[in-house]
Design a protein around this motif. Structure first.
Motif, PDB file in Angstrom:
ATOM      1  N   SER A   1      -8.806 -16.922   3.466  1.00  0.00           N
ATOM      2  CA  SER A   1      -8.865 -15.786   2.550  1.00  0.00           C
ATOM      3  C   SER A   1      -9.105 -14.515   3.360  1.00  0.00           C
ATOM      4  CB  SER A   1      -9.962 -15.967   1.497  1.00  0.00           C
ATOM      5  OG  SER A   1     -11.244 -15.974   2.106  1.00  0.00           O
ATOM      6  N   ALA A   2      -8.602 -13.405   2.844  1.00  0.00           N
ATOM      7  CA  ALA A   2      -8.753 -12.120   3.528  1.00  0.00           C
ATOM      8  C   ALA A   2      -9.212 -11.079   2.507  1.00  0.00           C
ATOM      9  CB  ALA A   2      -7.437 -11.697   4.168  1.00  0.00           C
ATOM     10  N   ARG A   3     -10.416 -10.550   2.714  1.00  0.00           N
ATOM     11  CA  ARG A   3     -10.913  -9.469   1.858  1.00  0.00           C
ATOM     12  C   ARG A   3     -10.571  -8.149   2.535  1.00  0.00           C
ATOM     13  NH1 ARG A   3     -15.749  -6.420   1.126  1.00  0.00           N
ATOM     14  NH2 ARG A   3     -16.220  -6.002  -1.092  1.00  0.00           N
ATOM     15  N   VAL A   4      -9.844  -7.290   1.830  1.00  0.00           N
ATOM     16  CA  VAL A   4      -9.330  -6.082   2.467  1.00  0.00           C
ATOM     17  C   VAL A   4      -9.638  -4.855   1.617  1.00  0.00           C
ATOM     18  CG1 VAL A   4      -7.052  -6.322   1.408  1.00  0.00           C
ATOM     19  CG2 VAL A   4      -7.284  -5.057   3.538  1.00  0.00           C
ATOM     20  N   GLU A   5      -9.970  -3.762   2.302  1.00  0.00           N
ATOM     21  CA  GLU A   5     -10.183  -2.486   1.629  1.00  0.00           C
ATOM     22  C   GLU A   5      -8.817  -1.863   1.354  1.00  0.00           C
ATOM     23  OE1 GLU A   5     -12.660   1.667   2.408  1.00  0.00           O
ATOM     24  OE2 GLU A   5     -12.944  -0.055   3.728  1.00  0.00           O
ATOM     25  N   VAL A   6      -8.651  -1.341   0.150  1.00  0.00           N
ATOM     26  CA  VAL A   6      -7.325  -0.845  -0.244  1.00  0.00           C
ATOM     27  C   VAL A   6      -7.416   0.586  -0.761  1.00  0.00           C
ATOM     28  CG1 VAL A   6      -6.495  -3.145  -0.839  1.00  0.00           C
ATOM     29  CG2 VAL A   6      -7.574  -1.731  -2.605  1.00  0.00           C
ATOM     30  N   ALA A   7      -6.262   1.255  -0.746  1.00  0.00           N
ATOM     31  CA  ALA A   7      -6.182   2.575  -1.376  1.00  0.00           C
ATOM     32  C   ALA A   7      -6.311   2.385  -2.882  1.00  0.00           C
ATOM     33  CB  ALA A   7      -4.849   3.238  -1.029  1.00  0.00           C
ATOM     34  N   PRO A   8      -6.989   3.298  -3.563  1.00  0.00           N
ATOM     35  CA  PRO A   8      -7.226   3.111  -4.995  1.00  0.00           C
ATOM     36  C   PRO A   8      -5.969   3.335  -5.832  1.00  0.00           C
ATOM     37  CG  PRO A   8      -8.008   5.254  -4.320  1.00  0.00           C
ATOM     38  CD  PRO A   8      -7.585   4.543  -3.070  1.00  0.00           C
ATOM     39  N   ASP A   9      -5.925   2.674  -6.960  1.00  0.00           N
ATOM     40  CA  ASP A   9      -4.883   2.973  -7.950  1.00  0.00           C
ATOM     41  C   ASP A   9      -5.330   4.211  -8.722  1.00  0.00           C
ATOM     42  OD1 ASP A   9      -3.296   0.766  -7.315  1.00  0.00           O
ATOM     43  OD2 ASP A   9      -4.518  -0.543  -8.565  1.00  0.00           O
ATOM     44  N   ILE A  10      -4.491   5.242  -8.709  1.00  0.00           N
ATOM     45  CA  ILE A  10      -4.859   6.500  -9.368  1.00  0.00           C
ATOM     46  C   ILE A  10      -4.107   6.622 -10.686  1.00  0.00           C
ATOM     47  CG2 ILE A  10      -4.899   9.011  -9.155  1.00  0.00           C
ATOM     48  CD1 ILE A  10      -4.959   8.635  -6.121  1.00  0.00           C
ATOM     49  N   GLU A  11      -4.861   6.680 -11.756  1.00  0.00           N
ATOM     50  CA  GLU A  11      -4.268   6.846 -13.080  1.00  0.00           C
ATOM     51  C   GLU A  11      -4.356   8.309 -13.486  1.00  0.00           C
ATOM     52  OE1 GLU A  11      -4.855   5.338 -17.712  1.00  0.00           O
ATOM     53  OE2 GLU A  11      -6.197   4.636 -16.125  1.00  0.00           O
ATOM     54  N   LEU A  12      -3.203   8.925 -13.721  1.00  0.00           N
ATOM     55  CA  LEU A  12      -3.180  10.325 -14.117  1.00  0.00           C
ATOM     56  C   LEU A  12      -3.476  10.442 -15.608  1.00  0.00           C
ATOM     57  CD1 LEU A  12      -0.124  11.697 -12.113  1.00  0.00           C
ATOM     58  CD2 LEU A  12      -2.543  11.990 -11.633  1.00  0.00           C
TER      59      LEU A  12
ATOM     60  N   GLN B   1      -8.683  21.133  -9.779  1.00  0.00           N
ATOM     61  CA  GLN B   1      -8.735  20.716 -11.188  1.00  0.00           C
ATOM     62  C   GLN B   1      -8.048  19.371 -11.387  1.00  0.00           C
ATOM     63  OE1 GLN B   1      -7.840  23.551 -14.260  1.00  0.00           O
ATOM     64  NE2 GLN B   1      -8.563  25.291 -13.054  1.00  0.00           N
ATOM     65  N   LEU B   2      -7.004  19.126 -10.626  1.00  0.00           N
ATOM     66  CA  LEU B   2      -6.294  17.840 -10.724  1.00  0.00           C
ATOM     67  C   LEU B   2      -7.214  16.697 -10.324  1.00  0.00           C
ATOM     68  CD1 LEU B   2      -3.493  16.521 -11.253  1.00  0.00           C
ATOM     69  CD2 LEU B   2      -3.031  16.778  -8.815  1.00  0.00           C
ATOM     70  N   ILE B   3      -7.973  16.906  -9.246  1.00  0.00           N
ATOM     71  CA  ILE B   3      -8.900  15.872  -8.790  1.00  0.00           C
ATOM     72  C   ILE B   3     -10.060  15.721  -9.771  1.00  0.00           C
ATOM     73  CG2 ILE B   3     -10.554  15.281  -6.973  1.00  0.00           C
ATOM     74  CD1 ILE B   3      -8.654  16.607  -4.983  1.00  0.00           C
ATOM     75  N   GLU B   4     -10.564  16.857 -10.256  1.00  0.00           N
ATOM     76  CA  GLU B   4     -11.682  16.810 -11.203  1.00  0.00           C
ATOM     77  C   GLU B   4     -11.281  16.125 -12.502  1.00  0.00           C
ATOM     78  OE1 GLU B   4     -14.716  19.921 -13.497  1.00  0.00           O
ATOM     79  OE2 GLU B   4     -13.373  20.635 -11.912  1.00  0.00           O
ATOM     80  N   GLY B   5     -10.038  16.350 -12.941  1.00  0.00           N
ATOM     81  CA  GLY B   5      -9.577  15.753 -14.190  1.00  0.00           C
ATOM     82  C   GLY B   5      -9.108  14.319 -14.055  1.00  0.00           C
ATOM     83  N   ASN B   6      -8.915  13.863 -12.818  1.00  0.00           N
ATOM     84  CA  ASN B   6      -8.445  12.493 -12.569  1.00  0.00           C
ATOM     85  C   ASN B   6      -9.253  11.870 -11.440  1.00  0.00           C
ATOM     86  OD1 ASN B   6      -5.734  12.440 -14.250  1.00  0.00           O
ATOM     87  ND2 ASN B   6      -5.755  14.380 -13.146  1.00  0.00           N
ATOM     88  N   PRO B   7     -10.539  11.615 -11.673  1.00  0.00           N
ATOM     89  CA  PRO B   7     -11.389  11.088 -10.594  1.00  0.00           C
ATOM     90  C   PRO B   7     -10.966   9.688 -10.171  1.00  0.00           C
ATOM     91  CG  PRO B   7     -12.527  10.977 -12.703  1.00  0.00           C
ATOM     92  CD  PRO B   7     -11.258  11.748 -12.944  1.00  0.00           C
ATOM     93  N   PHE B   8     -11.186   9.396  -8.907  1.00  0.00           N
ATOM     94  CA  PHE B   8     -10.875   8.066  -8.370  1.00  0.00           C
ATOM     95  C   PHE B   8     -11.800   7.800  -7.187  1.00  0.00           C
ATOM     96  CE2 PHE B   8      -8.125  11.173  -6.391  1.00  0.00           C
ATOM     97  CZ  PHE B   8      -8.250  10.900  -5.031  1.00  0.00           C
ATOM     98  N   PRO B   9     -12.094   6.535  -6.918  1.00  0.00           N
ATOM     99  CA  PRO B   9     -12.966   6.200  -5.781  1.00  0.00           C
ATOM    100  C   PRO B   9     -12.233   6.417  -4.457  1.00  0.00           C
ATOM    101  CG  PRO B   9     -12.100   4.202  -6.765  1.00  0.00           C
ATOM    102  CD  PRO B   9     -11.658   5.327  -7.657  1.00  0.00           C
ATOM    103  N   VAL B  10     -12.985   6.788  -3.437  1.00  0.00           N
ATOM    104  CA  VAL B  10     -12.397   7.053  -2.117  1.00  0.00           C
ATOM    105  C   VAL B  10     -12.811   5.955  -1.150  1.00  0.00           C
ATOM    106  CG1 VAL B  10     -12.177   8.718  -0.256  1.00  0.00           C
ATOM    107  CG2 VAL B  10     -12.557   9.520  -2.588  1.00  0.00           C
ATOM    108  N   PRO B  11     -11.853   5.290  -0.498  1.00  0.00           N
ATOM    109  CA  PRO B  11     -12.193   4.222   0.454  1.00  0.00           C
ATOM    110  C   PRO B  11     -13.043   4.746   1.604  1.00  0.00           C
ATOM    111  CG  PRO B  11      -9.859   4.175  -0.100  1.00  0.00           C
ATOM    112  CD  PRO B  11     -10.406   5.447  -0.657  1.00  0.00           C
TER     113      PRO B  11
END
Length: 348
Positions: free
Chosen positions: A106-117, A295-305
């Protein structure tokens, strides 16, 4: 090869891979065959070493090499197949290897987040482009100064503010000349910005032909860092005093300046206004874009790796180090370190 993917959280996925024994065995046999033709073992002709001997001598290493290669290849294939964007090396967990049995890891990997607009419409006021007449006048004055000619001052031998003093000077420290610290026929506009603090004051009131020596302390951030806070000795000889004569603003000036489409003073003013307008528009566009992104980032927050943050911190710190080195400054001289710079830039 079988694989399954499980999202453990927003920034991590675990890929479980099963490698069939037939695939492993095929790679093992190929490796044994290649090794048989390469090794020399006493008592056997090269290329004629039995597989049983090869397995006995090199079996463990061959198994490790084959598994390492198959794990790397199958992990990469699983990323592609499942469209996973990994941003760091995986944390591997291997199963036990046994002859004749499938192998699992098994491989646990850090990934880029899925960003939902969620929010994509914003109201941002774009600043108006307005160019004041004073700005145009200031630019005209700069053009005049760029065409200024120096004429000798008559009837006065003592330097004063506003004069252009033609000087020779040398700079030394502790009796040793400074590199690049000697100039001949240097035009110094007394009272203008950009001179070493205190230098103009020492030249003011000097008379043509006079020589003068004085010490000045280099302030922090001015000149070579190694001179900061240290006294430097100057020897100055005033050769001549000249006055800066500026051309009159006229159609002739505009024509002589040679700007295409601006052969009259009025046309030159319009050309300057257009240039300033374009600069202001570019500045407004950049600021508007920055506000939109915020404003785009503030209105669509997402976690940062965290790994991506750390990598970018290191990149910014290296860029800072490179910039300082190009100015002849070392990190140690600034009291900083790459680690501290990286930490300071984390929020950015």
């Amino acid at each position: 090869m079988k694989n399954t993917v499980e999202a453990t959280d927003a920034l991590h996925k675990t890929i479980k891979v099963e490698l069939p024994w037939d695939m492993i065995n095929e790679e093992l046999e190929r490796s044994y065959k290649e090794l048989s033709g390469q090794v020399s073992i006493k008592g056997f002709r090269k290329g004629k070493v039995p597989k049983t001997v090869i397995r006995q001598r090199f079996g463990k290493k061959v198994q490790d090499d084959v598994l390492e290669r198959l794990i790397a290849d199958s992990f990469e294939a699983a990323l592609i197949q499942n469209r996973i964007k990994a941003v760091a090396k995986p944390e591997l967990e291997r199963g036990a290897f046994a002859e004749g049995e499938d192998f699992e890891f098994s491989a646990r990997v850090e990934v880029a987040p899925d960003i939902e607009l969620v929010k994509t419409r914003f109201e941002i006021e774009r600043p108006k482009v307005e160019i004041a007449d004073q700005l145009i006048d200031d630019e005209l004055q700069k053009l005049r100064e760029s065409k200024a000619i120096l004429i000798p001052i008559e009837g006065r031998v003592s330097a004063r503010k506003g004069d252009t003093a033609i000087i020779d000077y040398t700079a030394s420290r502790e009796g040793k000349p400074l590199q690049g610290g000697e100039l001949k026929n240097h035009p110094l506009l007394l009272g203008a910005e950009g001179s070493l603090p205190g230098f103009d004051e020492n030249v003011t009131d000097m008379e043509i032909g006079q020589e003068k020596e004085f010490d000045l302390e280099f302030p922090e951030g001015w000149g070579p860092p190694e001179l900061a806070g240290k006294p430097v000795h100057f020897h100055v000889h005033l050769q001549a005093l000249k006055d800066r004569e500026l051309p009159e603003l006229s159609d002739e000036f505009a024509k002589d300046f040679g700007r295409q489409g601006a052969e009259t003073l009025e046309a030159l003013k319009n050309s300057i206004k257009n240039d300033l307008s374009e600069l202001e528009k570019t500045k407004n566009d950049r600021e508007t874009k920055e506000k939109l992104i915020d404003q785009l980032i503030e209105g669509n927050p997402f976690p940062v790796p965290p790994t991506m943050v750390a990598q970018h911190q290191e990149t910014l710190a290296k860029e800072m180090e490179l910039y300082l080195s190009q100015q002849g400054i070392k990190f140690e001289q600034t009291g900083l370190s790459r680690k501290k710079v990286a930490e300071d830039m984390k929020e950015r």
